[in-house]
Write an enzyme that holds these catalytic residues in place. Sequence first.
Site, PDB file in Angstrom:
ATOM      1  N   GLU A 163       0.804  -1.226   0.000  1.00  0.00           N
ATOM      2  CA  GLU A 163       0.000   0.000   0.000  1.00  0.00           C
ATOM      3  C   GLU A 163       0.842   1.285   0.000  1.00  0.00           C
ATOM      4  O   GLU A 163       0.653   2.151   0.846  1.00  0.00           O
ATOM      5  CB  GLU A 163      -0.924   0.006   1.230  1.00  0.00           C
ATOM      6  CG  GLU A 163      -1.886  -1.160   1.242  1.00  0.00           C
ATOM      7  CD  GLU A 163      -2.758  -1.177   2.494  1.00  0.00           C
ATOM      8  OE1 GLU A 163      -3.982  -1.269   2.337  1.00  0.00           O
ATOM      9  OE2 GLU A 163      -2.224  -1.116   3.614  1.00  0.00           O
TER      10      GLU A 163
HETATM   11  C1  ACM Z   1      -1.733  -5.398   4.521  1.00  0.00           C
HETATM   12  O1  ACM Z   1      -2.750  -5.856   5.081  1.00  0.00           O
HETATM   13  N1  ACM Z   1      -1.716  -4.150   4.079  1.00  0.00           N
HETATM   14  C2  ACM Z   1      -0.566  -6.223   4.327  1.00  0.00           C
END
Ligand code: ACM
Length: 719
Positions: free
Chosen positions: A340
């Site tokens: 992310e």
């Molecule tokens: C995650 O849950 N962003 C690895």
Amino acid sequence: MTANSFKKYKIFISVLLTGFICLFLIAAGSLQAESPSGTTEQISNLPPMMPVPAKIEPVEGSFRLDEKFSVGGQAKPTSRAFKAVGRFMSRLAGHAGIFLEQDFLADQSLKTSTKFIYKFERVGQLEPDEDESYHLEITPEKVKLQSKTDLGLLRGLETLLQLLSVDSQGYYFPCLIIQDQPRFTWRGLLIDSCRHFMPLEVIKRNLLAMASVKLNVLHWHLSEDQGFRVESKTFPRLHQLGSDGMYYSQEQIKEIIQFASDLGIRVMPEFDIPGHSTSWLVGYPEYASAPGPYRIERKFGVFHPAFNPANPKVYDFFDKFFREMASLFPDPYLHIGGDEVEAVHWKENPQVQAFMKKHHLSDYQALQAYFNQEILKILTRYRKKMVGWDEIYQPGLPKDIVIHSWRGPQALVDGARKGYQGILSNGYYIDLCETAERHYLNDPIPPGSLLTPEEKKLILGGEATMWAELVSPETVDSRIWPRTAAIAERLWSPQEVRDVDDMYERLKVISVQLEETGVQHLKNQQMLLRRLISPAGSDLLKIGTLKAPFTIDKLEALQRLAAICEPVKGYARHNQGRTYTSLAPLTRFVDACFPESLEAREFRKIVKNYIEARQPETARKIINYLAGLYIIVPRIETVSEQIPSLKEIRPLADDLIHLSFIALYTLQLAEGGEKISNSWIETQKVMIQEIKKPKAECLLAITPAVELLLESLSSPGGK
Ligand code: ACM
């Protein structure tokens, strides 16, 4: 519904219930008394084991336990095996209440009188693919446990303890032969110490619980936007400015690594970069992509701060940082996160833009891939293999990295086809409060997978992930256990072990056994509820007060309500009108509720039985159960009026009234053979949709069963 009509409604249901209670209270069995109905694949007279061993061969007879029970083997005092055997003996004595004569902490030498003989060939390495198999043989005279490595011995000791059985003559082990080994070599639990700091005690008790179900990797999530949790001597502003003073000293880290090693558990650290990195940049803003200044993030989500891949000094920083961490953490693997990453600051930074042009990096994935390649060089220099979330998967990476799949199982399959090792966490997100069943049936290599045998070998296993946005040290255990035991079984036991009912029957027992390790998943519920009512609950302190028959106190009422409520699922708790931050209280009713109501599951089974067979005894069971629930309503009403923090649960009590009414009226009509008008059914269906909406961030978990009951009447087979 107006207040007045609601009152009438309650009077009606009370009358209805009083009638039912008088008729059935004595005759009907309680819900808890329902006999196990799962088809047991396990050999039925053995005690519940989890994970189920690969091969069990029962033999006639039993080995009886008494104070002469003694252990002997070749382990050296203070070795991992010696300590594990000592712990086993203490636990055994504790389970059976037996005063063992042997001083097993001083002497485990083999004698002819030794009852329990262990043997292993060598000390195992804490790394993937190490041999953890064991062979256990129990005869009426001896218990023998043999393994290639001491790790196998540890796994076998846990099985032996689970085999402890009892009858009127005392404690015994059933005679049998077990040959056992894991299906997957990587069986992990991620603990996020960043969103909420988890003190050492939390980590230790969870390590003990992990070992008891044969998990072997603690994936320790140690850096995040909300906190940097490790002491760094090289870059002290990391923990000094990035942790609110809540970090692990290097001594404490070593203590945990040793503690885990004694349990045969690897500790793999995760330092999440280049995104999820606000807390690093508080002390070292010069490595960020935007000027700063930075503050530790309090909210949850995905944020803009990110390291600057175009700044060569960033790689010097990571070289020094990972040199320090590589020597602190002995595990051969190091997780770099990589998930992310927001490109907002990269887009705004002219240096980054120029860098991308110069290196022909066409997009931000390519930029992150460049960054990863540089980090990989550093990790390789310090003899660490790189693990990262599936975003790190980019062409050109060497084949000894590990892809950790969180977004979907496909990344794992795609990676394996291209020769990459992988571990699965998608489907094991225990923070999302889903059912044990869902996790249990989630297989890293699903049945029918088209991967070749060679490709399948690249799938190393999986990890349950305990993300800590909505848990505190008081509640984290209840989100991990007992459901993680079901995941542990998926990762250890043969693929064919998939009987969900059987798993739940065993899970109930294992859940209680897990408490021995110190995990607080069961007992903290009562503690949290007690604290919630204590401001107005001085009656709690009246120890020894006699209660009138058929009355329940406030705490019991809250416990009964909590037993049929579940926190909302997935990420829905973040959309219920409150903004959660790391400062928010996690001491409300919803926090005391377990992720999965086993009582509601049991109720659903009984309702299904009723729908299928229409037995009057089953109807009585349902009525009796609902009657038992209904009596909590006045108490819930009282506490929700008296205690401000419990005001929010009042709608749950109202919903309980409605649900009881729907179920009881439906049953009354069904049992009386009366026709039910379609318009009545449709009205109740609308009501059920309202009841299904979260209240106090909880779901009333018995609702789907009542809905089934109602639907069974409106279906063509219904009366
Ligand atoms: C995650 O849950 N962003 C690895």
